[in-house]
Design a protein around this motif. Structure first.
Motif, mmCIF file in Angstrom:
data_model
loop_
_atom_site.group_PDB
_atom_site.id
_atom_site.type_symbol
_atom_site.label_atom_id
_atom_site.label_comp_id
_atom_site.label_asym_id
_atom_site.label_seq_id
_atom_site.Cartn_x
_atom_site.Cartn_y
_atom_site.Cartn_z
ATOM 1 N N ILE A 50 0.861 -1.177 0.000
ATOM 2 C CA ILE A 50 0.000 0.000 0.000
ATOM 3 C C ILE A 50 0.899 1.229 0.000
ATOM 4 O O ILE A 50 1.574 1.524 0.985
ATOM 5 C CB ILE A 50 -0.924 0.003 1.230
ATOM 6 N N SER A 51 0.925 1.958 -1.111
ATOM 7 C CA SER A 51 1.880 3.058 -1.247
ATOM 8 C C SER A 51 1.397 4.028 -2.311
ATOM 9 O O SER A 51 0.536 3.700 -3.140
ATOM 10 C CB SER A 51 3.261 2.511 -1.605
ATOM 11 N N ASP A 52 1.972 5.236 -2.288
ATOM 12 C CA ASP A 52 1.755 6.177 -3.396
ATOM 13 C C ASP A 52 2.757 5.944 -4.518
ATOM 14 O O ASP A 52 2.691 6.587 -5.560
ATOM 15 C CB ASP A 52 1.834 7.618 -2.900
ATOM 16 N N PHE A 53 3.709 5.039 -4.297
ATOM 17 C CA PHE A 53 4.708 4.642 -5.289
ATOM 18 C C PHE A 53 5.474 5.845 -5.816
ATOM 19 O O PHE A 53 5.548 6.090 -7.028
ATOM 20 C CB PHE A 53 4.072 3.844 -6.425
ATOM 21 N N GLN A 54 6.062 6.587 -4.879
ATOM 22 C CA GLN A 54 6.925 7.700 -5.253
ATOM 23 C C GLN A 54 8.128 7.154 -6.024
ATOM 24 O O GLN A 54 8.727 6.139 -5.650
ATOM 25 C CB GLN A 54 7.386 8.443 -3.998
ATOM 26 N N LYS A 55 8.493 7.807 -7.106
ATOM 27 C CA LYS A 55 9.508 7.267 -8.007
ATOM 28 C C LYS A 55 10.849 7.044 -7.317
ATOM 29 O O LYS A 55 11.581 6.110 -7.646
ATOM 30 C CB LYS A 55 9.680 8.195 -9.209
ATOM 31 N N ASN A 56 11.170 7.892 -6.363
ATOM 32 C CA ASN A 56 12.477 7.794 -5.716
ATOM 33 C C ASN A 56 12.653 6.528 -4.894
ATOM 34 O O ASN A 56 13.784 6.147 -4.570
ATOM 35 C CB ASN A 56 12.708 9.013 -4.817
ATOM 36 N N ILE A 57 11.556 5.875 -4.511
ATOM 37 C CA ILE A 57 11.670 4.678 -3.670
ATOM 38 C C ILE A 57 11.230 3.410 -4.388
ATOM 39 O O ILE A 57 11.267 2.329 -3.810
ATOM 40 C CB ILE A 57 10.863 4.833 -2.360
ATOM 41 N N CYS A 58 10.824 3.533 -5.650
ATOM 42 C CA CYS A 58 10.318 2.371 -6.387
ATOM 43 C C CYS A 58 11.448 1.640 -7.097
ATOM 44 O O CYS A 58 11.556 1.663 -8.332
ATOM 45 C CB CYS A 58 9.236 2.801 -7.372
ATOM 46 N N ASP A 59 12.284 1.025 -6.312
ATOM 47 C CA ASP A 59 13.363 0.190 -6.840
ATOM 48 C C ASP A 59 13.153 -1.220 -6.291
ATOM 49 O O ASP A 59 13.224 -1.435 -5.087
ATOM 50 C CB ASP A 59 14.722 0.746 -6.421
ATOM 51 N N PHE A 60 12.880 -2.167 -7.200
ATOM 52 C CA PHE A 60 12.597 -3.531 -6.789
ATOM 53 C C PHE A 60 13.764 -4.474 -7.101
ATOM 54 O O PHE A 60 13.579 -5.685 -7.145
ATOM 55 C CB PHE A 60 11.331 -4.042 -7.481
ATOM 56 N N SER A 61 14.939 -3.922 -7.348
ATOM 57 C CA SER A 61 16.082 -4.757 -7.718
ATOM 58 C C SER A 61 16.490 -5.710 -6.602
ATOM 59 O O SER A 61 17.034 -6.779 -6.867
ATOM 60 C CB SER A 61 17.274 -3.875 -8.117
ATOM 61 N N ALA A 62 16.235 -5.328 -5.347
ATOM 62 C CA ALA A 62 16.614 -6.187 -4.219
ATOM 63 C C ALA A 62 15.621 -7.318 -3.995
ATOM 64 O O ALA A 62 15.906 -8.264 -3.257
ATOM 65 C CB ALA A 62 16.739 -5.354 -2.944
ATOM 66 N N LEU A 63 14.454 -7.266 -4.648
ATOM 67 C CA LEU A 63 13.413 -8.275 -4.457
ATOM 68 C C LEU A 63 13.694 -9.475 -5.351
ATOM 69 O O LEU A 63 13.800 -9.353 -6.566
ATOM 70 C CB LEU A 63 12.045 -7.677 -4.780
ATOM 71 N N GLN A 64 13.834 -10.638 -4.735
ATOM 72 C CA GLN A 64 14.165 -11.851 -5.471
ATOM 73 C C GLN A 64 12.911 -12.438 -6.114
ATOM 74 O O GLN A 64 11.863 -12.563 -5.471
ATOM 75 C CB GLN A 64 14.816 -12.868 -4.534
ATOM 76 N N ASN A 65 13.058 -12.815 -7.382
ATOM 77 C CA ASN A 65 11.926 -13.378 -8.117
ATOM 78 C C ASN A 65 11.550 -14.740 -7.543
ATOM 79 O O ASN A 65 12.406 -15.556 -7.208
ATOM 80 C CB ASN A 65 12.282 -13.514 -9.595
ATOM 81 N N ASP A 66 10.240 -14.979 -7.422
ATOM 82 C CA ASP A 66 9.737 -16.205 -6.827
ATOM 83 C C ASP A 66 8.382 -16.495 -7.457
ATOM 84 O O ASP A 66 7.459 -15.676 -7.386
ATOM 85 C CB ASP A 66 9.609 -16.028 -5.309
#
Length: 690
Positions: free
Chosen positions: A200-216
């Motif tokens: 749940i977020s406003d998805f501000q561009k400065n924090i929308c980095d999902f590179s650390a999230l491992q694909n599953d």
């Protein structure tokens, strides 16, 4: 295909009911006597065949209707191929859902200012209510509180959501979700179970980095967007002083960087500079759309000890980035030890003795009780150096001392090289009398920065007549400040552990050239003395950024004393992590994730206040109010290889949580219900037409 309610398949035996009923009805017949038997014989055969075919067809249709209803109530799902091939997956199990609630400062913006976070909290509560009361949850927000690192029931997670407030921390969403998944695994949750994450977020561009999230393939991500609109915002970004040294009575010029993140120009924005709560400077400025602008503010240092500064602008309605706090300490007296021989010290005396900011002690012998009493040691033209003195100077520099080394042309090169080797500086190879001229200087060095405004074409630079040759740059910590036209080093700056070493390759006397009388030498020596462990350029620290520690001097500290930081505007205080102290009682304080509010924090020792303080400011990455839509985030994740993504926009409408499903599998029960209805319709058609 898998069945989530497989136990209901036992009802499949009900498909035997239609055959039993039909077989029972087939055995029942009635004889009717008719006079013209020959006429009815052919009609009897045709009717019996048609009736048998009709009854069999009706029986099959009724069996299919029952079978479809049984399968529908068994809740069949079509599992992703990659998931299905993983035979270790517990298909009938799901991990407790993870709810991430973004509570960064940007969540107070939007169409209804200040209510976006409340809107997000309401959506989080709706998610909780959509699950059974016995469900466990993993809750996380930007504060990374320790009590969130566990599974909780519906009542506890509701309490967590209700207590969530705006936070100055704005971590990357991908990193945050990955941390939540790791916390989930620490709760003895099988890694091969299905995971459901609600973001749940406003998805501000400065924090929308999902590179650390491992694909599953077992991870289902539900993107729940909070409607936030890009708005014009002006922020005080950074500040820097034109000169690296803060002295009592000197005029300061500070360059303040302000930034317009909006697409419209702004005019007559007021900006003020406060020193110890007194307004020292006030003016206004204009700024274009998306412009980054520097504003010069000037004032005079009238304080002798600690200075608390604050720069503020007026910019509504976003105001968490309108203040910038900074602070520094003015040392009214710099202690210098001059180790020299003969009469070569007159130039240093002329420079420092008449300046009230310095205390110069001159000694000609090697016997010095303690180097730690001095902030700078000048080793000037000593012809010989004992190994004992060199070792003591090495220890002094390693603990944060400041050493200026000036050789004598008649000095012992071996003695010099022994000291230079200890300090990891380039050694001397030979003496040279080939005349040269300084042709290159590092204007960006702290020794010369802001001392040189411009360089005329025919500038008269110092000439050098006697100097020492050396090897090339052997150490990465060495910086060449002055260099001759024949590429000979004349002055270098070297960092050794906590201290600094300034090495002259030429004696500072008139026989060796005119550098000692040239006006370029004044800022060099002046700044070299001031740039030591007692003069910090850390004017403030940024909340939430990687914590490298805050340098602070606490001579009154003794072992086992408790050091705390206390907010000056509230009762909040915490115990920082401490590193140190060195020979000069310098410490490193690590605030880490303890600070949430900007402002000044006093340093307390054993619950007693000191004169020391630290300034903290919010991270300015929250100032850029530009956002992604949930569909844009979904597309980015799909392009990164994620498959189970669902995007739900806010759009100020009532939120429909019936849209949220386990995206790692596709439910098929509706298809079987429709098939049952279709077979029932066919049964009616057959019954009426055949």
């Amino acid at each position: 295909m898998q069945f989530l309610n497989a136990v209901f398949l036992w009802a499949g035996f009900a498909v035997l009911i239609p055959p039993v009923i039909h077989l029972f009805n087939f055995r029942r017949y009635k004889t009717v006597y008719f006079s013209d038997v020959g006429f009815l014989q052919n009609l009897k055969n045709i009717t019996r065949q048609r009736s048998t075919l009709k009854q069999i067809l009706l029986m099959v249709l009724r069996m299919l209707i029952i079978a479809c209803l049984v399968v529908a109530f068994s809740n069949p799902v079509l599992t992703d191929k990659n998931t299905f091939e993983n035979k270790n997956v517990a298909f009938l199990q799901s991990a407790p859902p993870i709810i991430y609630l973004d509570n960064s400062f940007s969540m107070q913006s939007g169409s209804i200012s200040g209510l976006n976070l409340e809107n997000a909290k309401n959506k989080a509560l709706e998610i909780v209510r959509s699950f059974p009361e016995t469900e466990k949850f993993m809750f996380i927000n930007n504060d990374f509180l320790s009590e969130h690192n566990r599974l909780v029931n519906a009542d506890e997670v509701t309490d967590f959501i209700s207590k969530t407030q705006l936070s100055s921390k704005a971590p990357l969403i991908g990193k945050t979700i990955q941390k939540a998944l790791q916390n989930l695994y620490f709760q003895d949750i099988d890694i091969n179970t299905k995971k459901n994450v609600f973001i749940i977020s406003d998805f501000q561009k400065n924090i929308c980095d999902f590179s650390a999230l491992q694909n599953d393939s077992l991870l289902s991500i539900n993107l729940i967007g909070i409607d936030s609109k890009k708005s014009g915002n002006i922020a005080v970004d950074t500040l820097e002083f034109l000169t690296p040294i803060r002295l009592f009575g000197s005029q300061e010029e500070v360059l303040v960087t302000v930034r317009n993140y909006g697409d419209k120009p702004k005019k007559n924005i007021p900006i003020k500079l406060y020193i110890n709560s007194i307004c020292k400077c006030a003016q206004s400025f204009d700024i274009n759309a998306f412009e980054k602008k520097q504003i010069s503010l000037k004032y005079v240092n009238t304080e002798k000890n600690f200075v608390k500064g604050k720069i503020t602008i007026s910019d509504n309605p976003i105001n968490y980035d309108d203040n910038l706090y900074f602070g520094y300490k003015i040392d009214s007296l710099k202690k210098i030890l001059l180790l020299t021989e003969g009469s070569s010290s007159k130039y240093f005396k002329a420079l420092f003795l008449k300046d009230g900011n310095f205390l110069l002690d001159e000694k000609q012998g090697d016997e010095v009780n303690s180097f730690s009493d001095y902030q700078t040691v000048i080793l000037n033209q000593k012809s010989t150096l004992s190994k004992s003195l060199s070792s003591r100077l090495q220890a002094y520099v390693s603990m944060g001392g400041n050493l200026i080394f000036v050789p004598s042309f008649s000095g012992n090169i071996d003695d010099y090289n022994y000291l230079l080797s200890l300090l990891m500086c380039n050694t001397f190879t030979s003496k040279d009398t080939l005349k040269c001229k300084i042709s290159k200087f590092n204007a960006q060095s702290p020794l010369l920065k802001n001392a040189i405004k411009s360089v005329p074409e025919n500038v008269d630079l110092p000439r050098i007549e006697k100097y020492f040759n050396s090897l090339g740059n052997q150490y990465q910590t060495q910086e060449v400040i002055l260099e001759s036209d024949s590429y000979k080093k004349i002055l270098t700056q070297n960092d050794y552990k906590l201290g600094k070493v300034f090495v002259f390759y030429t004696p500072l006397d008139e026989k060796s050239g005119n550098l000692v009388t040239h006006r370029l030498i004044v800022p060099i020596l002046y700044n070299a003395v001031l740039l030591n462990q007692g003069n910090s350029t850390e004017y403030y620290s940024i909340i939430g950024q990687e914590d490298n520690g805050i340098s602070i001097n606490l001579p009154q500290y003794k072992e086992n004393m408790k050091i705390t930081l206390k907010a000056q505007e509230s009762d909040f205080e915490f115990i920082p992590r401490i590193s140190g102290a060195d020979e000069f009682s310098n410490f490193k304080l690590f605030a880490e994730s303890s600070v949430n509010t900007d402002g000044f924090y006093s340093v307390m020792i054993s619950d007693k206040p000191t004169n020391e303080f630290v300034a903290f400011n919010y991270d300015r990455k929250e100032s850029d109010l530009d956002f992604f839509s949930t569909n844009q985030i979904k597309e980015k994740l799909l392009n990164s290889g994620f498959t189970n993504i669902q995007a739900i926009e806010d759009n100020n409408a009532n939120f429909d949580y019936s849209k949220i499903e386990d995206l790692s599998s596709k439910p098929l029960w509706k298809i079987f219900v429709l098939l049952a209805i279709a077979f029932a319709a066919i049964e009616v058609f057959v019954e009426r037409t055949l």
